[in-house]
Design a protein around this motif. Sequence first.
Motif, PDB file in Angstrom:
ATOM      1  N   GLU A   8      46.246  -6.945 -24.680  1.00 42.07           N
ATOM      2  CA  GLU A   8      47.655  -6.641 -24.456  1.00 42.07           C
ATOM      3  C   GLU A   8      48.472  -7.031 -25.683  1.00 42.07           C
ATOM      4  N   LYS A   9      49.612  -6.397 -25.842  1.00 40.21           N
ATOM      5  CA  LYS A   9      50.529  -6.754 -26.912  1.00 40.21           C
ATOM      6  C   LYS A   9      51.954  -6.692 -26.368  1.00 40.21           C
TER       7      LYS A   9
ATOM      8  N   THR B  45      40.732  -0.515 -22.180  1.00 36.69           N
ATOM      9  CA  THR B  45      41.708  -1.571 -22.482  1.00 36.69           C
ATOM     10  C   THR B  45      40.994  -2.776 -23.082  1.00 36.69           C
TER      11      THR B  45
ATOM     12  N   VAL C 264      46.448  -2.575 -24.922  1.00 33.32           N
ATOM     13  CA  VAL C 264      45.891  -2.143 -26.204  1.00 33.32           C
ATOM     14  C   VAL C 264      44.579  -1.419 -25.909  1.00 33.32           C
ATOM     15  N   LYS C 265      44.487  -0.163 -26.341  1.00 33.00           N
ATOM     16  CA  LYS C 265      43.312   0.656 -26.053  1.00 33.00           C
ATOM     17  C   LYS C 265      42.367   0.719 -27.256  1.00 33.00           C
ATOM     18  N   SER C 266      41.109   0.789 -26.957  1.00 34.50           N
ATOM     19  CA  SER C 266      40.109   0.971 -28.016  1.00 34.50           C
ATOM     20  C   SER C 266      40.018   2.453 -28.355  1.00 34.50           C
TER      21      SER C 266
ATOM     22  N   SER D 260      54.543  -6.536 -21.535  1.00 29.77           N
ATOM     23  CA  SER D 260      53.210  -6.404 -22.141  1.00 29.77           C
ATOM     24  C   SER D 260      52.762  -4.952 -22.094  1.00 29.77           C
ATOM     25  N   GLU D 261      52.061  -4.567 -23.127  1.00 30.02           N
ATOM     26  CA  GLU D 261      51.551  -3.201 -23.209  1.00 30.02           C
ATOM     27  C   GLU D 261      50.052  -3.247 -23.498  1.00 30.02           C
TER      28      GLU D 261
END
Length: 261
Positions: free
Chosen positions: A166-167, A163, A156-158, A153-154
């Motif tokens: 996750e993707k 954060t 996901v940032k705005s 999982s990585e």
Amino acid sequence: MKTVLPLFMLLFPILLAAQDEKLDQLVTVDGKSYQAVTVRKVEPDGLSILHEAGTAKIPFEKLSTDLQVKYGYDKEAAAEHRKQLAEVQRLQDAAERDASKKREKATADQASAKVAKEFADQVQKAAKMLRVEAIQNASIGLIGDVEEATLASEAVKSSLGSTVGEKPAWRFQERAKDGVVSATTGAEVKYSIDETGPRPVKKEFIWWEGRAWRIGQIQYKTLQGLLRTVPHYTASEKTAAAFYKKNGFSPKSDKITRKAR
């Protein structure tokens, strides 16, 4: 062409006047007796009756001559009627057999489609993401360092850096291993600088990254004439599916070795 009448027409009473005629008793020529009889239908081949114990169909051949005359028995008409009934029954049986075969085939097709889908899903799950730094592009495939990735999982940032979720992402291992990857497309020639010696040396290598499947091991002969056995991968889903269909998805299949030609 001979016309086959529908069954309901063949069963329709011929002598409507005799319908629902009451008889105290009806005795057949073989001695069977029926009590409190109501003649419900007069058909070309016999009488359909109600009696105190239930219902019955009595062929004209089992009735006395008087009853045969009374109810208009005709031997040829009876034979033709039975022939047509038999033909109608034959057609109905054939239609039912055909319908049954179609149902069985549909059930078998559904089961086969389910098995095929489950297998296809397993093949997809068996896929790996590879990164290859090859020293040779041979007939058996790219030969060199193979690095496998695992799915992780990585974050996901705005746009503000926080954060938001996750993707899934592939993470490659730090240590590569020797291997062969077949059926690749889009490999690129790249260069690196080796600075381990007294002076920098420019080295050429073949780079490829993509999805592939482990299909056991392969034994090949190096340019120096030595035999080597290394992990074997393929980028062809069709080749992978054929391998898994034959050998299964067990870790034991990773040890299946074939010799390069």
